[in-house]
Write a protein that holds these residues in place. Structure first.
Motif, PDB file in Angstrom:
ATOM      1  N   ILE A 169      38.481  21.621  11.058  1.00 51.22           N
ATOM      2  CA  ILE A 169      38.847  20.421  11.810  1.00 51.22           C
ATOM      3  C   ILE A 169      37.868  19.322  11.436  1.00 51.22           C
ATOM      4  O   ILE A 169      36.663  19.565  11.314  1.00 51.22           O
ATOM      5  CB  ILE A 169      38.847  20.699  13.332  1.00 51.22           C
ATOM      6  CG1 ILE A 169      39.348  19.474  14.104  1.00 51.22           C
ATOM      7  CG2 ILE A 169      37.488  21.180  13.820  1.00 51.22           C
ATOM      8  CD1 ILE A 169      39.609  19.763  15.577  1.00 51.22           C
ATOM      9  N   SER A 170      38.383  18.123  11.224  1.00 54.94           N
ATOM     10  CA  SER A 170      37.518  17.030  10.783  1.00 54.94           C
ATOM     11  C   SER A 170      37.992  15.744  11.446  1.00 54.94           C
ATOM     12  O   SER A 170      39.081  15.251  11.151  1.00 54.94           O
ATOM     13  CB  SER A 170      37.568  16.905   9.255  1.00 54.94           C
ATOM     14  OG  SER A 170      36.600  15.995   8.789  1.00 54.94           O
ATOM     15  N   VAL A 171      37.184  15.226  12.372  1.00 53.42           N
ATOM     16  CA  VAL A 171      37.562  14.050  13.157  1.00 53.42           C
ATOM     17  C   VAL A 171      36.603  12.901  12.866  1.00 53.42           C
ATOM     18  O   VAL A 171      35.390  13.060  12.933  1.00 53.42           O
ATOM     19  CB  VAL A 171      37.556  14.381  14.662  1.00 53.42           C
ATOM     20  CG1 VAL A 171      37.921  13.142  15.485  1.00 53.42           C
ATOM     21  CG2 VAL A 171      38.516  15.528  14.967  1.00 53.42           C
ATOM     22  N   GLY A 172      37.164  11.743  12.536  1.00 50.67           N
ATOM     23  CA  GLY A 172      36.342  10.558  12.308  1.00 50.67           C
ATOM     24  C   GLY A 172      35.655  10.528  10.965  1.00 50.67           C
ATOM     25  O   GLY A 172      34.722   9.744  10.765  1.00 50.67           O
ATOM     26  N   GLU A 200      32.046   7.955  24.384  1.00 51.47           N
ATOM     27  CA  GLU A 200      32.683   8.636  25.521  1.00 51.47           C
ATOM     28  C   GLU A 200      32.601   7.812  26.801  1.00 51.47           C
ATOM     29  O   GLU A 200      33.612   7.573  27.469  1.00 51.47           O
ATOM     30  CB  GLU A 200      32.023   9.997  25.748  1.00 51.47           C
ATOM     31  CG  GLU A 200      32.471  11.063  24.768  1.00 51.47           C
ATOM     32  CD  GLU A 200      32.199  12.453  25.289  1.00 51.47           C
ATOM     33  OE1 GLU A 200      33.126  13.277  25.242  1.00 51.47           O
ATOM     34  OE2 GLU A 200      31.071  12.718  25.736  1.00 51.47           O
ATOM     35  N   ASP A 201      31.409   7.369  27.163  1.00 51.27           N
ATOM     36  CA  ASP A 201      31.222   6.698  28.449  1.00 51.27           C
ATOM     37  C   ASP A 201      31.764   5.267  28.447  1.00 51.27           C
ATOM     38  O   ASP A 201      32.391   4.835  29.417  1.00 51.27           O
ATOM     39  CB  ASP A 201      29.743   6.673  28.831  1.00 51.27           C
ATOM     40  CG  ASP A 201      29.159   8.066  29.003  1.00 51.27           C
ATOM     41  OD1 ASP A 201      29.947   9.015  29.087  1.00 51.27           O
ATOM     42  OD2 ASP A 201      27.925   8.193  29.052  1.00 51.27           O
ATOM     43  N   LEU A 233      30.990  16.495  19.550  1.00 49.50           N
ATOM     44  CA  LEU A 233      32.058  16.228  20.512  1.00 49.50           C
ATOM     45  C   LEU A 233      33.272  17.114  20.262  1.00 49.50           C
ATOM     46  O   LEU A 233      33.911  17.584  21.208  1.00 49.50           O
ATOM     47  CB  LEU A 233      32.461  14.750  20.461  1.00 49.50           C
ATOM     48  CG  LEU A 233      31.409  13.748  20.952  1.00 49.50           C
ATOM     49  CD1 LEU A 233      31.911  12.326  20.777  1.00 49.50           C
ATOM     50  CD2 LEU A 233      31.043  14.018  22.399  1.00 49.50           C
ATOM     51  N   VAL A 234      33.592  17.355  18.998  1.00 55.26           N
ATOM     52  CA  VAL A 234      34.713  18.247  18.678  1.00 55.26           C
ATOM     53  C   VAL A 234      34.371  19.674  19.088  1.00 55.26           C
ATOM     54  O   VAL A 234      35.194  20.384  19.680  1.00 55.26           O
ATOM     55  CB  VAL A 234      35.061  18.177  17.181  1.00 55.26           C
ATOM     56  CG1 VAL A 234      36.050  19.275  16.795  1.00 55.26           C
ATOM     57  CG2 VAL A 234      35.639  16.807  16.828  1.00 55.26           C
ATOM     58  N   GLY A 235      33.150  20.097  18.782  1.00 55.27           N
ATOM     59  CA  GLY A 235      32.728  21.436  19.168  1.00 55.27           C
ATOM     60  C   GLY A 235      32.758  21.628  20.672  1.00 55.27           C
ATOM     61  O   GLY A 235      33.151  22.693  21.169  1.00 55.27           O
ATOM     62  N   ALA A 273      23.147  20.367  17.738  1.00 56.16           N
ATOM     63  CA  ALA A 273      22.449  21.636  17.995  1.00 56.16           C
ATOM     64  C   ALA A 273      22.041  21.769  19.457  1.00 56.16           C
ATOM     65  O   ALA A 273      22.008  22.876  20.005  1.00 56.16           O
ATOM     66  CB  ALA A 273      21.222  21.750  17.093  1.00 56.16           C
ATOM     67  N   GLU A 274      21.747  20.653  20.104  1.00 58.32           N
ATOM     68  CA  GLU A 274      21.324  20.680  21.503  1.00 58.32           C
ATOM     69  C   GLU A 274      22.418  21.214  22.425  1.00 58.32           C
ATOM     70  O   GLU A 274      22.121  21.683  23.527  1.00 58.32           O
ATOM     71  CB  GLU A 274      20.914  19.270  21.950  1.00 58.32           C
ATOM     72  CG  GLU A 274      19.630  18.780  21.291  1.00 58.32           C
ATOM     73  CD  GLU A 274      19.319  17.330  21.627  1.00 58.32           C
ATOM     74  OE1 GLU A 274      20.117  16.713  22.374  1.00 58.32           O
ATOM     75  OE2 GLU A 274      18.287  16.815  21.145  1.00 58.32           O
ATOM     76  N   LYS A 275      23.664  21.186  21.983  1.00 56.23           N
ATOM     77  CA  LYS A 275      24.763  21.672  22.817  1.00 56.23           C
ATOM     78  C   LYS A 275      24.797  23.196  22.888  1.00 56.23           C
ATOM     79  O   LYS A 275      25.407  23.766  23.796  1.00 56.23           O
ATOM     80  CB  LYS A 275      26.095  21.128  22.304  1.00 56.23           C
ATOM     81  CG  LYS A 275      26.254  19.638  22.544  1.00 56.23           C
ATOM     82  CD  LYS A 275      27.594  19.122  22.101  1.00 56.23           C
ATOM     83  CE  LYS A 275      27.803  17.705  22.609  1.00 56.23           C
ATOM     84  NZ  LYS A 275      26.749  16.766  22.222  1.00 56.23           N
TER      85      LYS A 275
END
Length: 212
Positions: free
Chosen positions: A127-130, A38-39, A72-74, A99-101
């Motif tokens: 949904i399935s990304v990557g 992301e960054d 990231l998707v969640g 889980a930390e999210k």
């Protein structure tokens, strides 16, 4: 891991020899994964795929994030108003970060390509990304995803065009459609998921509706 750049880390993961190797490499990358993608790389794959999903599923839908990674998707789903979220991944390190999210109702360690252990018709959408790429989940995974998706539910995922053409995914996806297991609803134009890291890399987002 810090001695490798993002491109090297991606290739290192792609070169995994088996599921154990893949899980261990993702475990090792989990602490730096979001910062790297992301960054540093402007990773937009999750956001673009979620934008497609919102065209087909209501906010009340129960959704499985298959290959949850660090979530990231969640995060993108939750920002859009989806709250009935569950996730699976083969990496304990990635599941811990997800889980930390605090946005998933449940997280499970599962290996895509193996039986997932969920009841038939468990989810409104997946949904399935990557996940459907080099050295990752095999094409036979789709059969299990179809089984656990409700009738008329949706399975949404990106694929790199060259991977689709060169692997057995093309034949498997067409076979499932010919046999009436699912039907293709849409296939997006090419999208650059990592514009800052690999502007030459692109993929298309596929949307299938399950028939039962």
């Amino acid at each position: 891991m810090s001695e490798m750049n993002v491109h090297e880390k991606v290739q290192w993961v792609y070169q995994s020899k088996n599921n154990q190797d893949l899980a261990e490499r993702y475990d090792a990358w989990s602490a730096e994964y979001e910062h790297d993608l992301e960054d540093l790389s402007g990773y937009v794959g999750p956001q673009r795929t979620v934008e497609v999903l919102t065209q087909y599923l209501p906010y009340t839908a129960k959704i499985l994030d298959a290959g949850v990674g660090t979530g990231l998707v969640g995060k993108a789903l939750h920002a859009q108003g989806f709250t009935h979220l569950e996730g699976i991944d083969l990496s304990e390190g990635m599941l811990k970060k997800a889980a930390e999210k605090g946005i998933y109702q449940a997280l499970y360690r599962r290996v895509m390509g193996d039986p997932l252990g969920f009841l038939d018709n468990s989810y409104d959408g997946i949904i399935s990304v990557g996940v459907f790429t080099y050295g990752h989940a095999p094409s036979k995974t789709f059969e299990e995803l179809i089984r656990i998706t409700k009738p008329d539910g949706y399975i949404i995922f990106p694929l790199r065009p060259e991977f689709y053409e060169s692997s057995d995914f093309k034949a498997k996806m067409l076979d499932l459609e010919v046999s009436g297991k699912w039907q293709l609803v849409s296939q997006s134009n090419k999208i650059q998921p990592l514009p800052q890291l690999s502007p030459e890399l692109d993929y298309q987002i596929w949307v299938y509706q399950v028939n039962k």
